[in-house]
Motif scaffolding. Structure first.
Motif, mmCIF file in Angstrom:
data_model
loop_
_atom_site.group_PDB
_atom_site.id
_atom_site.type_symbol
_atom_site.label_atom_id
_atom_site.label_comp_id
_atom_site.label_asym_id
_atom_site.label_seq_id
_atom_site.Cartn_x
_atom_site.Cartn_y
_atom_site.Cartn_z
ATOM 1 N N ASN A 1471 13.230 -48.611 -24.020
ATOM 2 C CA ASN A 1471 13.737 -48.458 -25.383
ATOM 3 C C ASN A 1471 13.463 -49.695 -26.205
ATOM 4 O OD1 ASN A 1471 14.660 -45.897 -24.803
ATOM 5 N ND2 ASN A 1471 16.705 -46.582 -24.200
ATOM 6 N N GLU A 1472 13.444 -50.860 -25.521
ATOM 7 C CA GLU A 1472 13.129 -52.096 -26.235
ATOM 8 C C GLU A 1472 11.636 -52.243 -26.502
ATOM 9 O OE1 GLU A 1472 14.686 -55.182 -23.870
ATOM 10 O OE2 GLU A 1472 16.792 -54.683 -24.243
ATOM 11 N N GLN A 1473 10.840 -51.581 -25.696
ATOM 12 C CA GLN A 1473 9.372 -51.658 -25.853
ATOM 13 C C GLN A 1473 8.824 -50.241 -26.024
ATOM 14 O OE1 GLN A 1473 7.701 -53.788 -22.554
ATOM 15 N NE2 GLN A 1473 9.203 -55.469 -22.708
ATOM 16 N N PRO A 1474 9.099 -49.642 -27.157
ATOM 17 C CA PRO A 1474 8.711 -48.227 -27.328
ATOM 18 C C PRO A 1474 7.211 -48.010 -27.308
ATOM 19 C CG PRO A 1474 9.459 -49.168 -29.402
ATOM 20 C CD PRO A 1474 9.753 -50.207 -28.363
ATOM 21 N N GLY A 1475 6.427 -49.046 -27.561
ATOM 22 C CA GLY A 1475 4.966 -48.867 -27.557
ATOM 23 C C GLY A 1475 4.332 -48.953 -26.179
ATOM 24 N N PHE A 1476 5.109 -49.125 -25.138
ATOM 25 C CA PHE A 1476 4.546 -49.255 -23.792
ATOM 26 C C PHE A 1476 3.941 -47.931 -23.348
ATOM 27 C CE2 PHE A 1476 4.852 -49.206 -19.179
ATOM 28 C CZ PHE A 1476 4.250 -50.415 -18.867
ATOM 29 N N ASP A 1477 2.793 -48.048 -22.780
ATOM 30 C CA ASP A 1477 2.077 -46.856 -22.298
ATOM 31 C C ASP A 1477 2.495 -46.594 -20.863
ATOM 32 O OD1 ASP A 1477 0.412 -44.747 -21.942
ATOM 33 O OD2 ASP A 1477 -1.445 -45.921 -21.878
ATOM 34 N N VAL A 1478 3.264 -45.549 -20.676
ATOM 35 C CA VAL A 1478 3.746 -45.187 -19.350
ATOM 36 C C VAL A 1478 2.584 -44.606 -18.561
ATOM 37 C CG1 VAL A 1478 5.411 -43.805 -18.046
ATOM 38 C CG2 VAL A 1478 6.051 -44.792 -20.245
ATOM 39 N N SER A 1479 2.453 -45.047 -17.366
ATOM 40 C CA SER A 1479 1.313 -44.609 -16.549
ATOM 41 C C SER A 1479 1.383 -43.132 -16.190
ATOM 42 C CB SER A 1479 1.232 -45.472 -15.273
ATOM 43 O OG SER A 1479 2.450 -45.352 -14.548
ATOM 44 N N GLN A 1480 2.605 -42.615 -16.002
ATOM 45 C CA GLN A 1480 2.780 -41.194 -15.649
ATOM 46 C C GLN A 1480 3.725 -40.573 -16.678
ATOM 47 O OE1 GLN A 1480 4.056 -40.939 -11.581
ATOM 48 N NE2 GLN A 1480 2.120 -41.773 -10.780
ATOM 49 N N ALA A 1481 3.155 -40.283 -17.861
ATOM 50 C CA ALA A 1481 3.973 -39.822 -19.002
ATOM 51 C C ALA A 1481 4.630 -38.471 -18.728
ATOM 52 C CB ALA A 1481 3.094 -39.752 -20.249
ATOM 53 N N GLU A 1482 3.900 -37.549 -18.210
ATOM 54 C CA GLU A 1482 4.435 -36.205 -17.981
ATOM 55 C C GLU A 1482 5.565 -36.232 -16.970
ATOM 56 O OE1 GLU A 1482 2.817 -31.760 -16.658
ATOM 57 O OE2 GLU A 1482 1.437 -33.477 -16.848
ATOM 58 N N LEU A 1483 5.347 -36.976 -15.892
ATOM 59 C CA LEU A 1483 6.395 -37.096 -14.895
ATOM 60 C C LEU A 1483 7.629 -37.776 -15.485
ATOM 61 C CD1 LEU A 1483 7.368 -36.899 -11.969
ATOM 62 C CD2 LEU A 1483 6.238 -39.098 -11.544
ATOM 63 N N PHE A 1484 7.381 -38.785 -16.310
ATOM 64 C CA PHE A 1484 8.502 -39.478 -16.935
ATOM 65 C C PHE A 1484 9.293 -38.535 -17.843
ATOM 66 C CE2 PHE A 1484 9.842 -42.257 -20.593
ATOM 67 C CZ PHE A 1484 10.980 -42.740 -19.976
ATOM 68 N N CYS A 1485 8.630 -37.678 -18.603
ATOM 69 C CA CYS A 1485 9.295 -36.735 -19.509
ATOM 70 C C CYS A 1485 10.124 -35.732 -18.736
ATOM 71 C CB CYS A 1485 8.257 -36.042 -20.377
ATOM 72 S SG CYS A 1485 8.954 -34.914 -21.606
ATOM 73 N N ASN A 1486 9.577 -35.192 -17.709
ATOM 74 C CA ASN A 1486 10.326 -34.228 -16.890
ATOM 75 C C ASN A 1486 11.533 -34.880 -16.253
ATOM 76 O OD1 ASN A 1486 8.495 -32.198 -17.504
ATOM 77 N ND2 ASN A 1486 7.190 -32.682 -15.715
ATOM 78 N N SER A 1487 11.362 -36.095 -15.789
ATOM 79 C CA SER A 1487 12.479 -36.794 -15.154
ATOM 80 C C SER A 1487 13.603 -37.058 -16.158
ATOM 81 C CB SER A 1487 11.992 -38.113 -14.547
ATOM 82 O OG SER A 1487 11.022 -37.875 -13.565
ATOM 83 N N LEU A 1488 13.219 -37.395 -17.423
ATOM 84 C CA LEU A 1488 14.239 -37.611 -18.441
ATOM 85 C C LEU A 1488 15.032 -36.345 -18.713
ATOM 86 C CD1 LEU A 1488 12.485 -39.911 -21.086
ATOM 87 C CD2 LEU A 1488 14.476 -40.454 -19.674
#
Length: 1579
Positions: A1471-1488
């Motif tokens: 949240n502090e670094q919103p521009g960070f490129d998550v390596s596994q975006a889809e997995l991160f979204c599902n986990s959220l």
């Protein structure tokens, strides 16, 4: 036709193929009968014409020539001879016309022998050594019909030339037919040879050479001289004329066999009676038929080149060119012959210059005969034809008048000779005519020669009678007998070692023996007492009147040659020193110390007047400038004798210089040898030892340098007039006694080394010492001149003939010089120290022993090798060449070693072994004499050569001179003293005391990588083989069975009590039990001086050496063993030596380390010995002692390097049981090492090498299985990572762990051994700045240490990844869940996942940096917490010493406990670094989403629980907290466990905490929703 159909078909074989197997006797008899019937049936012309017109019939008839039955081949050859007009009688009836007969014969020859294959088959029937007489007779009949007149008129030209060449190619087999029992065969062969000479010059020249080398000329010369008149003698005379006419080697042989006055008749003009006789024979020949005259005319024209054969084939076209040269000027040829006769002593007008036995040939001295002369001689070779007179008249008309170089001015003496003839034969009138090529006549006057041979001559230039003829006959018969014996010995290969060859190679084998015609000469004892001057016998010249008138009868056109002959004799008669006063002339020749000329032909009687010094000098100058014109000098022998007997020192030296010039011409040298010149020159060489001042040798010891100042040895004794013995005296004292007339020529003298007392006149050394006048040359100069003379003598005759074949027996000069009378003195000339004499003596020795096996193998007996090594000069080229040719061919081995000498190493095979270091022997053998000479005078200290001037001067030369003792000093007083050979003890070099020579390198220098880094090594495989062989020899060496007491007793070494210092006895240095009966034996052998030991060895070896004492061989062997035993004790070489074993191991390590790729294809063969070297017993506590530790270090390193070089070696090491031995060695060493042990500690070095070995062996499944069975092995490997200062050992341990992780069983054992707790700290020691410093070239201890830590970190990453099974490809390993979960917990999920990356550097940089990103939170706090946990786990072992991994799997970082970790992302940081490129975006979204849903459900459940309502649990797979799974959705079992845990916690909590928990849940939910918004925006 029926008979022809019964003949077998011809075999389809190549022309050179041997005949097929012989048919059965019955079949052969049948075939012979069929062919005999055919021969009768085909006697008519018509029948023969029909048969030869049928190809099938011709093929079957000619095919019978190849039959395996000689009887069938004989009948077939007879049939062919009949068909082509040969055989006995007329082939066809006389009713046939001449034209029909010629046509039939031409057709028959073309059909039967028109093909080259048929000709080759026919000629090849004569090639075998054993051919039946009947078959050879039949084949010769065919050849006669093809080649000999008149039958050859019907032979086609191309067929004629081809057959002629192939018959000429038979060479010695053609000569063998002269021994055929059939007279007609012998005559036919003679005619064929005449045809070859007339028609083919090249073949004729080859036949002449073969006849001479085979001895055929010698045999027929004997027959031509002494057979009774008849056809055989005529044939022999024709052959001798054919082979010797205008052929210089043969004429040279005749000049050595016959007196020159008789040979001179060959070069005379035919007499008028001869021409009249030939003219009458020509008139009688006019009554023959017209066809015969036509044939004679055609032959004459063909010989003269006016009617060349028109159908000559291409390969022989050059023959027609020769025949076509009708007017070739032969003036140059005649001039060469003129010079030849002048040089040989044959005057042009008949007077002769040489002696009766001197050589005529002078071609070798006067120049090379031109090619036109060779053609001329070849075309002239032939015998006189019947119409020779008519041909000669035509030639005289065409060529013009002949020219003469000189004629006889007077007529024949009219008085009767001693034999009673009415008129004495006239001297030969030597004439040379300009005869055109192709005239068909012989150059030499052979009829005159044969006639004069049979007459008696008693003139001034020739004495020839029945007695001389008998002497000639006996000499020729003896030489023929010797040649026959040699050929019989050669026939079975007994000489040339060619026994066992098949019969087809017998001709080639027989050709390997060549008659030594170059040295054959006939001496006439009846003429030995005749005094001859200038080829005039003085007795006959003075019988009839004044000398001047007789001289006018024989004027010479060459005053130089005549003056030389007369003046030479004048010198001989004028020398008063030819004999000594009171000496009986008849007794001079009976002593070996006197040169005698009385037995030389033409030099009978011994005159004597003094030769003037000026004359000798003039002769030297003239001959040196004009020896090519003057030629051989017949006074050489007398000069040699005068040189020996003169009592004038100046004259002797002048004659010596003259002799040096004379022997440059071969005949002069041989004349000198004939009167004892070889021995004389050797004795003159020995006088060089009399030099009062020797050449200064800088490297000589004081012993030699002081000889100029010490009193000369006294060695001479003599018997005075009263019969009393006087002596010993020095040589000057003997001179003084001579000057006082106390002694005379008959006084008997003696010196040590002489076998008996001799009169002074019989001792050359003393006789020359008593000479008067001042010498011209110094003793050293005399020695140099004598050496030059000896070298010229040796060079006279080559050991090989022109064909490259070995001449047997060896030359006379070599036989004399290699005798015990001469060879030792030539060798002892090396002791003079004069560079020129040393160099010349070495060259002469090499020339003498070359191709002289008997002298070669015994050269060492002369001491030549000791004398050469004692020379300190730098001109070692000749000595090196001598060493190179002889040092490995000496028979100095005794006893059992003699039979095994060929298989001995170079140091024992060479006679120089033990005297020179092995490195110099290797240079001599491999690099050649030149490199050896350069190495001997250089200072070298390298792995290949260790040799200095000090080693040469103070060690080699000093010890050699001590071995020689006072012998060199005695030579100055007794020049003819002989050295008594005694084996020399090996020379000890302190510089090589701790060195070890192997193959071609000194191992200590080679292993010194500080001074000799990367020294190039060649012959890698051979070097390794030598290392292994020496290693095996060293390991198996056992102490000698002979005790020190026995060795001392054999050598006669004992110590009297009084010889031992009193302080040694009773003070503990010499035990009292060593003193017995006044003797202290070898228990104090360490006190024995090495010089005493060598002195006793020399004494005993000289006494019992087999060459001196044949019965002392066993005692000599015992002396050698005793010396070796005491030497081994002095040098400490009893049994295997650790320092030698270490060098052998280190040498192998260097070889494998540098050239492992070259040795990769070869399997290492030293593992049995290597296993023995690395074996450590369990109760051995001294294995790391200062003596054994270096061996273990080298052995363990060798094990590592061999395994690294080739997988074959690793497999071999495992099969041989090396793994348990290495594991035991590792365990023993790990027991004594500490974490802080330095890297150079022996135990650490061994551990490093063993771990490297295991790193390589871990690739093999069998090795891993062996390691699994070794107790404590895995623990030792893990604990090896603790060695902080042994970076190489840690590297190897990490590599071993990585390789062992391939096995699941070893993975578990590694985890139980706590491998994680030892590897994880390496990950936190990485520093990326050290790599940058290395790239920039920064050096320093700190930087190198950090580089090592970086390497450890990377290896640890690789080991951890393979331990968990996280890698793919070639580095893949089985997945280990325990290790994977523990690493995920210890390194955080994202960092643990990076273990599978190809490069570990990124992971290491992150682990050693402070990072706070949405995916990784890593800081010094986390590192400290991890290290604290690892240290705690190291000491938290289970009771059995293993480690439990459960705590590692449950490990949680306290610093991350407040972080919300969902989908491998820390939500706060995200949240502090919103521009960070998550390596596994889809997995991160599902986990959220799952986390938000779960959080909502948790809140509902919390409210329901507070109200007492139970809600179903939703399983979203999301876990709160900082250590949630990286996927954000764990397994259902984990979620359910978490829910139950939360429910139990809620039930236990107080209601007052509800509000706090709800606020926390709301915060997490808010954070998650915000993160979802940010992520959605980013997407």
């Amino acid at each position: 036709m029926a008979l022809l159909s019964m003949l077998p078909a011809p075999p389809n074989l190549p022309a050179e193929a041997p005949p097929p197997p012989a048919p059965s006797p019955k079949a052969a008899a049948t075939l012979m009968g069929l062919v005999a019937c055919l021969r009768r049936l085909l006697s008519s012309l018509s029948a023969a014409s029909v048969v030869v017109s049928m190809p099938v019939a011709v093929g079957r008839i000619t095919g019978l020539l190849r039959s395996g039955s000689e009887g069938v081949s004989m009948e077939a050859a007879s049939l062919v001879a009949m068909l082509i007009g040969g055989g006995v009688g007329d082939s066809y009836s006389s009713s046939n016309s001449r034209g029909e007969r010629h046509a039939t014969l031409m057709h028959a020859k073309s059909a039967l022998l028109g093909h080259q294959l048929q000709i080759t088959v026919l000629v090849n029937r004569l090639r075998p050594m054993s051919v039946s007489p009947l078959l050879s007779m039949a084949v010769v009949e065919v050849l006669e019909a093809m080649l000999c007149e008149p039958q050859s008129e019907t032979t086609d030209s191309s067929m004629f030339v081809e057959l002629l060449r192939q018959v000429a190619g038979l060479r010695r087999r053609l000569f063998a037919l002269f021994g055929h029992p059939g007279e007609s065969v012998r005559e036919t062969v003679a005619v064929i040879m005449r045809t070859i000479a007339e028609e083919d010059a090249i073949a004729a020249e080859s036949m002449r050479e073969s006849a001479l080398r085979d001895g055929a000329l010698l045999r027929h010369l004997l027959h031509a001289f002494f057979l009774v008149p008849g056809e055989r003698r005529e044939v022999s005379r024709q052959l001798v004329a054919l082979w010797a006419d205008a052929y210089m080697p043969a004429l040279d042989l005749l000049s050595r066999v016959l007196p020159p006055g008789l040979v001179a008749y060959l070069h005379t003009r035919p007499s008028e009676e001869d021409e009249d006789a030939h003219l009458q024979s020509g008139q009688a020949a006019s009554v023959v038929s017209l066809s015969a005259k036509h044939k004679q005319r055609r032959l004459l024209m063909r010989r003269r080149g006016r009617m060349p054969r028109s159908k000559l084939s291409t390969p022989y076209s050059h023959n027609s060119n020769i025949a076509g040269a009708t007017h070739v000027d032969t003036a140059g040829t005649m001039q060469a012959a003129h010079q030849s006769f002048v040089a040989s002593g044959l005057p042009l007008n008949g007077a002769l210059i040489g002696g009766p036995g001197s050589a005529v040939s002078g071609v070798s001295q006067t120049g090379t005969i031109a090619t036109s002369e060779e053609t001329f001689f070849a075309k002239r070779a032939g015998v006189l034809s019947p119409d020779w007179s008519s041909e000669r008249s035509q030639l005289l008309a065409e060529s013009g008048s002949a020219f003469k170089f000189g004629t006889i001015g007077g007529e024949a003496d009219g008085q009767s000779n001693a034999a009673g003839h009415p008129t004495a034969p006239a001297p030969a009138q030597v004439v040379f005519e300009n005869v055109q090529v192709g005239s068909g006549r012989l150059v030499c006057n052979w009829p005159e020669f044969w006639r004069e041979f049979s007459l008696d001559h008693n003139r001034a230039d020739l004495i020839w009678n029945d007695r001389t003829r008998q002497e000639l006959r006996e000499a020729l018969k003896a030489e023929v007998h010797v040649l026959d014996v040699e050929k019989e010995r050669t026939a079975d290969g007994s000489i040339l070692d060619i026994s066992g060859v098949d019969s087809e190679l017998e001709e080639e084998r027989s050709n390997q023996l060549s008659w030594n015609y170059a040295e054959f000469a006939v001496r006439y004892p009846s003429l030995s007492k005749e005094v001859c001057v200038g080829q005039y016998y003085l007795r006959l010249l003075l019988e009839g009147g004044g000398v001047s008138s007789r001289a006018q009868d024989f004027p010479l056109r060459d005053p130089v040659a005549f003056f030389r002959a007369l003046y030479h004799r004048f010198l001989c008669d004028a020398d008063v020193g030819l004999t000594v006063e009171g000496a009986d002339r008849d007794e001079l020749g009976g002593s070996g110390d006197w040169c005698d000329m009385g037995g030389l032909e033409g030099f009978g009687g011994c005159g004597g007047s003094s030769v003037r010094e000026l004359c000798a000098r003039a002769m030297t100058i003239v001959y040196e400038q004009h020896y090519n014109v003057i030629g051989p000098f017949d006074g050489t022998a007398h000069i040699t004798v005068l040189l020996d007997r003169t009592n004038d020192k100046a004259l002797r030296h002048r004659l010596l210089l003259l002799l040096k010039v004379l022997v440059k011409v071969s005949p002069n040298a041989m004349a000198c040898v004939a009167v004892g010149g070889c021995t004389l020159a050797v004795d003159l060489l020995t006088t060089a030892h009399e030099a009062s001042e020797r050449t200064a040798i800088p490297l000589q010891s004081n012993l030699i340098a002081a000889t100029a100042f010490v009193e000369p040895p006294k060695v001479w004794h003599y018997i005075n007039g009263d019969g009393a013995q006087v002596g010993p005296l020095e040589k000057d004292a003997v001179r003084r006694a001579w000057s006082k007339q106390d002694i005379d020529w008959n006084t008997k003298c003696w010196a040590p080394g002489m076998t008996e007392w001799k009169r002074l006149r019989d001792i050359r050394e003393l006789r020359w010492a008593m000479a008067t006048r001042v010498p011209v040359l110094t003793p050293m100069e005399v020695g140099e001149v004598a050496l030059s003379i000896l070298q010229s003598m040796v060079a006279v005759h080559s050991d090989l003939d022109d064909a490259g074949e070995l001449v047997v027996p060896i030359s006379k000069v070599k036989r004399i010089l290699s005798s015990p009378r001469c060879l030792p003195h030539i060798a002892q000339a090396l002791l003079t120290g004069e560079p020129a004499i040393v160099e010349g003596s070495a060259s002469l020795l090499r020339a003498i022993v070359t191709r002289n096996p008997q002298a070669m193998v015994r050269l060492y007996n002369t001491g030549a090798f000791y004398f050469a090594l004692a020379y300190a000069g730098s001109n070692l080229s000749s000595i090196s060449n001598l060493f190179g040719a002889t040092h490995t061919h000496q028979a100095f081995h005794g006893g059992a070693e003699a039979a095994l000498s060929a298989s001995l190493p170079l140091a024992k095979l060479s006679v120089l072994g033990g005297l020179l270091p092995e490195s110099l022997l290797y240079v001599l053998e491999r690099s050649g004499p030149s490199a050896f000479a350069a190495a001997m005078v250089a200072d070298s200290d390298t792995p290949e050569i260790i040799w200095t001037h000090k080693m040469r001067g103070e060690r080699l030369i000093d010890q050699v001179m001590k071995h020689l003792g006072d012998f060199p000093q005695n030579l100055s007083q007794h020049c003819h003293a002989l050295y008594e050979y005694a084996p020399m003890p090996p020379v000890t070099y302190p510089e090589l005391q701790d060195e070890m020579w192997c193959h071609r390198y000194y191992l200590r220098n080679l292993c010194d990588e500080i001074h000799f880094p990367d020294w190039p090594i060649v012959e890698h495989v051979e070097f390794l083989q030598s290392l292994l062989a020496m290693w095996r020899e060293e390991v198996t060496r056992r102490p000698m069975d002979l005790s020190e007491e026995e060795a001392c007793s054999i050598l006669g070494i004992s110590f009297d009590e009084e010889d031992v210092p009193a302080g040694l006895i009773g003070n503990g240095k010499v035990p009292s039990d060593c003193v017995e009966e006044g003797k202290i034996m070898s228990k104090i052998v360490g006190r024995v001086d090495e010089e005493i030991l060598k002195r006793q060895y020399r004494k005993m070896a000289m006494k019992y050496h087999p060459d001196k004492n044949p019965e002392g061989r066993e005692k000599f062997v015992a002396v050698q063993k005793a010396y070796e035993r005491l030497q081994a004790s002095l040098q400490g070489l009893q049994g295997p030596q650790p320092w030698r074993l270490k060098l052998l191991l280190r040498g192998q390590c260097i070889l494998f380390n540098r050239y492992g790729d070259i040795l990769e294809p070869f399997k290492y063969a030293g593992y049995p010995m290597l296993h023995q070297a690395i074996t450590v017993d369990g109760d051995d506590n001294n294995f790391l002692s200062s003596e054994r530790a270096p061996l273990l270090e080298a052995a363990s390193e060798l094990a590592w390097l061999t395994c690294v070089s080739s997988p074959l070696n690793g497999e071999e090491l495992v099969r041989d049981g090396g793994v348990p031995l290495l594991a035991t060695l590792l365990s023993r060493c790990m027991y004594v090492v500490q974490r802080s042990s330095p890297s150079n500690d022996p135990a650490v070095v061994i551990v490093t090498n063993v771990m490297r070995t295991f790193a390589g062996l871990s690739m093999f499944a069998d090795a891993r299985q062996e390691m699994l069975l070794c107790s404590g092995f895995v623990e030792d490997v893990v604990h090896c990572t603790e060695l902080e200062l042994a970076t190489l050992a840690v590297d190897a341990a990490l590599q071993t762990i990585s390789q062992l992780s391939v096995s699941p069983e070893l993975q578990d054992k590694l985890l139980k051994a706590g491998v994680l707790w030892y590897l994880l700290p390496f990950l936190l020691q990485y520093d990326s700045t050290a790599e940058n410093g290395e790239a920039d070239g920064m050096q320093g201890i700190g930087n190198s240490v950090q580089i090592a830590k970086n390497m450890h970190a990377m290896l640890a990453v690789r080991a951890l990844a393979r331990l968990a099974g996280l890698l793919d490809g070639v580095l893949s390993s089985p997945y280990n869940g325990t290790a994977a979960i523990a690493l995920k917990a210890l390194l955080t999920p994202k960092l643990a996942a990076m273990l599978s990356d190809k490069s570990p550097k990124e992971l290491l940089r992150k682990l050693n940096s402070n990072i706070e990103s949405p995916e990784i939170i890593w800081s010094s706090a986390t590192r400290s917490e991890l290290l604290k946990f690892v240290d705690h786990q190291r000491v938290s072992q289970c009771p059995d010493g293993s480690y439990d991994m459960e705590q590692a799997k449950e490990f949680k970082y306290s610093t991350l406990s407040n972080e919300l970790h969902v989908g491998d992302v820390y939500l706060r940081v995200y949240n502090e670094q919103p521009g960070f490129d998550v390596s596994q975006a889809e997995l991160f979204c599902n986990s959220l989403l799952q986390f938000i849903s779960k959080s909502v459900e948790d809140r509902k459940r919390l409210h329901a629980e507070l109200k007492g309502v139970e809600l179903p649990v939703q399983k979203y797979g999301v876990k709160e907290g900082p250590l949630s799974p990286s996927s954000g959705a764990g397994s259902s079992e984990e979620n359910e466990a978490n829910d139950k845990e939360q429910s139990s916690e809620l039930s236990d909590q107080n209601r007052e905490n509800y509000i706090l928990e709800e606020e926390r849940l709301v915060q997490k939910l808010t954070m998650a929703i915000r993160s979802l918004q940010v992520h959605s925006f980013v997407i």
